[in-house]
Scaffold this motif. Structure first.
Motif, PDB file in Angstrom:
ATOM      1  N   ILE A 109       0.845  -1.199   0.000  1.00 35.25           N
ATOM      2  CA  ILE A 109       0.000   0.000   0.000  1.00 35.25           C
ATOM      3  C   ILE A 109       0.880   1.249   0.000  1.00 35.25           C
ATOM      4  N   THR A 110       0.496   2.234  -0.812  1.00 38.48           N
ATOM      5  CA  THR A 110       1.281   3.460  -0.939  1.00 38.48           C
ATOM      6  C   THR A 110       0.907   4.510   0.099  1.00 38.48           C
ATOM      7  N   LYS A 111      -0.372   4.567   0.450  1.00 35.10           N
ATOM      8  CA  LYS A 111      -0.838   5.593   1.390  1.00 35.10           C
ATOM      9  C   LYS A 111      -2.072   5.085   2.120  1.00 35.10           C
ATOM     10  N   LEU A 112      -2.224   5.528   3.378  1.00 30.95           N
ATOM     11  CA  LEU A 112      -3.339   5.085   4.210  1.00 30.95           C
ATOM     12  C   LEU A 112      -4.124   6.293   4.702  1.00 30.95           C
ATOM     13  N   TYR A 113      -5.460   6.189   4.632  1.00 31.66           N
ATOM     14  CA  TYR A 113      -6.343   7.232   5.135  1.00 31.66           C
ATOM     15  C   TYR A 113      -7.153   6.699   6.321  1.00 31.66           C
ATOM     16  N   LEU A 114      -7.136   7.442   7.410  1.00 32.56           N
ATOM     17  CA  LEU A 114      -7.942   7.136   8.588  1.00 32.56           C
ATOM     18  C   LEU A 114      -8.880   8.315   8.801  1.00 32.56           C
ATOM     19  N   ASN A 115     -10.126   8.158   8.417  1.00 29.90           N
ATOM     20  CA  ASN A 115     -11.091   9.258   8.487  1.00 29.90           C
ATOM     21  C   ASN A 115     -12.182   8.983   9.508  1.00 29.90           C
ATOM     22  N   PHE A 116     -12.220   9.784  10.554  1.00 28.27           N
ATOM     23  CA  PHE A 116     -13.281   9.734  11.559  1.00 28.27           C
ATOM     24  C   PHE A 116     -13.457   8.340  12.147  1.00 28.27           C
ATOM     25  N   SER A 117     -12.336   7.791  12.573  1.00 29.27           N
ATOM     26  CA  SER A 117     -12.325   6.471  13.201  1.00 29.27           C
ATOM     27  C   SER A 117     -13.032   6.525  14.548  1.00 29.27           C
ATOM     28  N   ASP A 118     -13.516   5.385  15.002  1.00 29.38           N
ATOM     29  CA  ASP A 118     -14.134   5.275  16.323  1.00 29.38           C
ATOM     30  C   ASP A 118     -13.122   5.729  17.375  1.00 29.38           C
ATOM     31  N   PRO A 119     -13.466   6.690  18.239  1.00 27.71           N
ATOM     32  CA  PRO A 119     -12.493   7.198  19.216  1.00 27.71           C
ATOM     33  C   PRO A 119     -12.197   6.255  20.376  1.00 27.71           C
ATOM     34  N   TRP A 120     -13.048   5.272  20.622  1.00 31.86           N
ATOM     35  CA  TRP A 120     -12.838   4.336  21.737  1.00 31.86           C
ATOM     36  C   TRP A 120     -12.327   5.114  22.966  1.00 31.86           C
ATOM     37  N   PRO A 121     -13.173   5.952  23.562  1.00 34.74           N
ATOM     38  CA  PRO A 121     -12.718   6.867  24.621  1.00 34.74           C
ATOM     39  C   PRO A 121     -12.311   6.218  25.944  1.00 34.74           C
ATOM     40  N   LYS A 122     -12.817   5.032  26.230  1.00 32.84           N
ATOM     41  CA  LYS A 122     -12.481   4.401  27.510  1.00 32.84           C
ATOM     42  C   LYS A 122     -11.043   3.881  27.505  1.00 32.84           C
ATOM     43  N   THR A 123     -10.360   4.071  28.619  1.00 29.88           N
ATOM     44  CA  THR A 123      -8.949   3.684  28.722  1.00 29.88           C
ATOM     45  C   THR A 123      -8.736   2.214  28.413  1.00 29.88           C
ATOM     46  N   ARG A 124      -9.653   1.374  28.838  1.00 29.60           N
ATOM     47  CA  ARG A 124      -9.481  -0.066  28.615  1.00 29.60           C
ATOM     48  C   ARG A 124      -9.588  -0.454  27.140  1.00 29.60           C
ATOM     49  N   HIS A 125     -10.044   0.491  26.318  1.00 30.98           N
ATOM     50  CA  HIS A 125     -10.178   0.232  24.881  1.00 30.98           C
ATOM     51  C   HIS A 125      -9.085   0.903  24.055  1.00 30.98           C
ATOM     52  N   THR A 126      -8.047   1.393  24.715  1.00 33.79           N
ATOM     53  CA  THR A 126      -6.994   2.138  24.016  1.00 33.79           C
ATOM     54  C   THR A 126      -6.430   1.373  22.823  1.00 33.79           C
ATOM     55  N   LYS A 127      -6.214   0.085  22.980  1.00 32.97           N
ATOM     56  CA  LYS A 127      -5.602  -0.708  21.912  1.00 32.97           C
ATOM     57  C   LYS A 127      -6.494  -0.846  20.683  1.00 32.97           C
ATOM     58  N   ARG A 128      -7.776  -0.469  20.809  1.00 36.76           N
ATOM     59  CA  ARG A 128      -8.682  -0.550  19.669  1.00 36.76           C
ATOM     60  C   ARG A 128      -8.622   0.706  18.796  1.00 36.76           C
ATOM     61  N   ARG A 129      -8.021   1.764  19.320  1.00 36.84           N
ATOM     62  CA  ARG A 129      -7.909   2.997  18.540  1.00 36.84           C
ATOM     63  C   ARG A 129      -6.977   2.763  17.350  1.00 36.84           C
ATOM     64  N   LEU A 130      -7.377   3.236  16.185  1.00 32.83           N
ATOM     65  CA  LEU A 130      -6.628   2.922  14.961  1.00 32.83           C
ATOM     66  C   LEU A 130      -5.286   3.622  14.860  1.00 32.83           C
ATOM     67  N   THR A 131      -4.965   4.471  15.835  1.00 29.50           N
ATOM     68  CA  THR A 131      -3.635   5.072  15.884  1.00 29.50           C
ATOM     69  C   THR A 131      -2.833   4.566  17.084  1.00 29.50           C
ATOM     70  N   ALA A 132      -3.293   3.488  17.683  1.00 25.72           N
ATOM     71  CA  ALA A 132      -2.547   2.863  18.775  1.00 25.72           C
ATOM     72  C   ALA A 132      -1.291   2.198  18.218  1.00 25.72           C
ATOM     73  N   PRO A 133      -0.256   2.020  19.039  1.00 27.10           N
ATOM     74  CA  PRO A 133       1.009   1.437  18.555  1.00 27.10           C
ATOM     75  C   PRO A 133       0.843   0.091  17.863  1.00 27.10           C
ATOM     76  N   ASN A 134      -0.080  -0.741  18.357  1.00 30.21           N
ATOM     77  CA  ASN A 134      -0.270  -2.056  17.743  1.00 30.21           C
ATOM     78  C   ASN A 134      -0.774  -1.944  16.307  1.00 30.21           C
ATOM     79  N   PHE A 135      -1.511  -0.879  15.997  1.00 29.98           N
ATOM     80  CA  PHE A 135      -1.942  -0.638  14.617  1.00 29.98           C
ATOM     81  C   PHE A 135      -0.830   0.034  13.807  1.00 29.98           C
TER      82      PHE A 135
END
Length: 213
Positions: A109-135
């Protein structure tokens, strides 16, 4: 945000395997074969109803686009438009982004777009955020160097988290905007459905462009 069920969407998806891949297990390294021409591939992770990715494909015929979405209803709406438009540089993909590097080969893939992803505001859901280190680790694997990402959100908390996460991961920022629609980039900006909705309410749209290498 989950859309209302579209009873017709699943059947429509099943009827058009030439335009959409559903949970592919053997396409990594082969995505170019789905397009009319071999061109750089750009991916939108979470395409919603498809306004952004369709307009991108219309304006940039020299680039191939993949619209990746997990919701059947949303994909049905994108597919309906693509059946009408028959854009040779647009393909759809139904899959969950949690294991994105199993869907694509290294540097495919040449470029990636992340537009208005689910914010997953709860701390226990941090890893689900699309800008988390695991992603970010997976994005770095599938993206061709320098590994460009563009990110838009109306959620200040997610934006601040993303800035810290990308910085801590060692990414380099190309542009950071606290109000995209009041910037020089606004004239060329392609909006999403959610973006138009939020901006009409006076909500600032946050934007960042960054790369890995």
């Amino acid at each position: 945000m989950r859309l209302r069920n579209k009873p017709w969407a699943e059947q429509l998806i099943q009827e058009h395997p030439e335009l959409i891949s559903v949970n592919p297990t053997d396409m990594a390294g082969k995505w170019q074969t789905k397009f009319a021409q071999v061109q750089p591939i750009e991916l939108e992770l979470g395409s919603g109803k498809g306004k952004f990715i369709i307009e991108k494909a219309q304006k940039n015929p020299q680039i191939n686009y993949l619209a990746m979405e997990v919701q059947t209803a949303a994909l049905g709406m994108i597919l309906k438009r693509q059946i009408e438009l028959q854009l040779p540089n647009l393909q759809l993909l139904q899959a969950n982004g949690r294991d994105i590097n199993s869907l694509f080969a290294r540097e495919e893939i040449t470029k990636l777009y992340l537009n208005f992803s689910d914010p997953w505001p709860k701390t226990r859901h941090t890893k689900r955020r699309l800008t988390a280190p695991n992603f970010l680790e997976q994005y770095q694997d599938i993206l061709l160097a320098p590994g460009n990402i563009e990110f838009k959100t109306d959620n200040q908390g997610l934006f601040e988290y993303s800035l810290v996460s990308c910085n801590n991961f060692g990414m380099k920022f190309d542009e950071v905007l606290l109000d995209l629609h009041q910037s020089e980039r606004a004239a060329a900006n392609i909006t999403t459905e959610y973006e138009e909705k939020f901006s009409k309410k006076g909500q600032p749209i946050y934007f960042l462009a960054a790369h890995f290498k």
